[in-house]
Design a protein around this motif. Sequence first.
Motif, PDB file in Angstrom:
ATOM      1  N   UNK A 137      82.647 -12.107  30.851  1.00 48.70           N
ATOM      2  CA  UNK A 137      81.926 -11.499  29.720  1.00 48.70           C
ATOM      3  C   UNK A 137      82.915 -10.971  28.678  1.00 48.70           C
ATOM      4  N   UNK A 138      84.008 -10.346  29.138  1.00 46.03           N
ATOM      5  CA  UNK A 138      85.041  -9.871  28.207  1.00 46.03           C
ATOM      6  C   UNK A 138      85.673 -11.039  27.456  1.00 46.03           C
ATOM      7  N   UNK A 160      93.853 -13.001  28.253  1.00 44.70           N
ATOM      8  CA  UNK A 160      94.167 -11.993  29.274  1.00 44.70           C
ATOM      9  C   UNK A 160      93.152 -12.035  30.413  1.00 44.70           C
ATOM     10  N   UNK A 161      91.883 -12.192  30.062  1.00 46.59           N
ATOM     11  CA  UNK A 161      90.820 -12.125  31.064  1.00 46.59           C
ATOM     12  C   UNK A 161      90.808 -13.363  31.958  1.00 46.59           C
ATOM     13  N   UNK A 162      91.135 -14.507  31.389  1.00 39.51           N
ATOM     14  CA  UNK A 162      91.213 -15.721  32.199  1.00 39.51           C
ATOM     15  C   UNK A 162      92.379 -15.621  33.183  1.00 39.51           C
ATOM     16  N   UNK A 163      93.525 -15.198  32.705  1.00 40.78           N
ATOM     17  CA  UNK A 163      94.696 -15.047  33.572  1.00 40.78           C
ATOM     18  C   UNK A 163      94.415 -14.006  34.653  1.00 40.78           C
ATOM     19  N   UNK A 164      93.793 -12.894  34.276  1.00 44.75           N
ATOM     20  CA  UNK A 164      93.453 -11.841  35.232  1.00 44.75           C
ATOM     21  C   UNK A 164      92.545 -12.396  36.335  1.00 44.75           C
ATOM     22  N   UNK A 186      85.392 -22.921  28.873  1.00 49.86           N
ATOM     23  CA  UNK A 186      84.089 -22.666  29.518  1.00 49.86           C
ATOM     24  C   UNK A 186      84.021 -23.346  30.878  1.00 49.86           C
ATOM     25  N   UNK A 187      84.568 -24.543  30.975  1.00 52.41           N
ATOM     26  CA  UNK A 187      84.581 -25.239  32.265  1.00 52.41           C
ATOM     27  C   UNK A 187      85.422 -24.458  33.277  1.00 52.41           C
ATOM     28  N   UNK A 188      86.580 -23.954  32.853  1.00 52.64           N
ATOM     29  CA  UNK A 188      87.428 -23.180  33.759  1.00 52.64           C
ATOM     30  C   UNK A 188      86.650 -21.982  34.289  1.00 52.64           C
ATOM     31  N   UNK A 189      85.947 -21.288  33.404  1.00 52.70           N
ATOM     32  CA  UNK A 189      85.160 -20.127  33.841  1.00 52.70           C
ATOM     33  C   UNK A 189      84.036 -20.525  34.779  1.00 52.70           C
ATOM     34  N   UNK A 190      83.430 -21.666  34.536  1.00 47.61           N
ATOM     35  CA  UNK A 190      82.395 -22.140  35.473  1.00 47.61           C
ATOM     36  C   UNK A 190      83.002 -22.301  36.858  1.00 47.61           C
ATOM     37  N   UNK A 232      84.298 -13.927  26.757  1.00 51.96           N
ATOM     38  CA  UNK A 232      83.340 -14.417  25.747  1.00 51.96           C
ATOM     39  C   UNK A 232      83.298 -13.499  24.529  1.00 51.96           C
ATOM     40  N   UNK A 233      83.282 -12.177  24.778  1.00 45.73           N
ATOM     41  CA  UNK A 233      83.200 -11.225  23.669  1.00 45.73           C
ATOM     42  C   UNK A 233      84.414 -11.329  22.742  1.00 45.73           C
ATOM     43  N   UNK A 234      85.606 -11.379  23.300  1.00 44.86           N
ATOM     44  CA  UNK A 234      86.800 -11.441  22.449  1.00 44.86           C
ATOM     45  C   UNK A 234      86.992 -12.818  21.831  1.00 44.86           C
ATOM     46  N   UNK A 235      86.501 -13.824  22.503  1.00 47.07           N
ATOM     47  CA  UNK A 235      86.608 -15.186  21.963  1.00 47.07           C
ATOM     48  C   UNK A 235      85.812 -15.319  20.668  1.00 47.07           C
ATOM     49  N   UNK A 236      84.703 -14.593  20.571  1.00 41.45           N
ATOM     50  CA  UNK A 236      83.864 -14.628  19.367  1.00 41.45           C
ATOM     51  C   UNK A 236      84.619 -14.129  18.142  1.00 41.45           C
ATOM     52  N   UNK A 237      85.610 -13.287  18.338  1.00 42.70           N
ATOM     53  CA  UNK A 237      86.358 -12.716  17.221  1.00 42.70           C
ATOM     54  C   UNK A 237      87.325 -13.716  16.600  1.00 42.70           C
TER      55      UNK A 237
END
Length: 188
Positions: A78-79, A96-100, A48-52, A81-86
């Motif tokens: 947002x993607x 994938x989304x963080x690297x992207x 979460x900090x990285x995304x901030x 967060x959604x996949x992390x919930x799974x």
Amino acid sequence: MIPFSQQTTVGGYKNEDAASALQKSIRRGLADDALFWATELDRSGWGEYVWKRLRIIASEDVGGADPHLVLQVRALYENWKDLRKKEDSAHAPERLFLVDAVLRLARARKSREVDHALVVFYEGERPARAVPDYAHDRHTSTGRKRGRGWAHFFDAGAYIVDPPPGATGGDEYAARAREIRSDHFKLT
């Protein structure tokens, strides 16, 4: 509790150093280094900090140089967060989304204009300005007192000026921001 900045990552780096290296690597277009630091923080439980930081970097270091990137980073977040919930720890597809996002930011054109404008208009002197006459249209009490109706609005209030073709915007705030910030760091 130990503050974030003084905690260490799984690889033994101080969080503050890893976060600083992440942003400086993105600024320099060093994708491999940026990925190392982003994943080091994420692997240490600071996703979460990285995304901030990435969302801030999108405006602070890229801004108008790539105006769609802020939206792209937000969508990738947002993607994530959604996949992390799974909670698919075997595949961790959210990574994938963080690297992207890191790759897009590192490879993007850069501009510090947004940050410089922030410094100028939040930290600099704010001499008073007169409200421009064109702002006093039928939508304000001053405009109505002046009898301004739809004709004035369409002539003055709704008047649009587009930037000239090929204009890049530049960074008209850079020098003023440096002057403002230099006052904060003078040695006594």
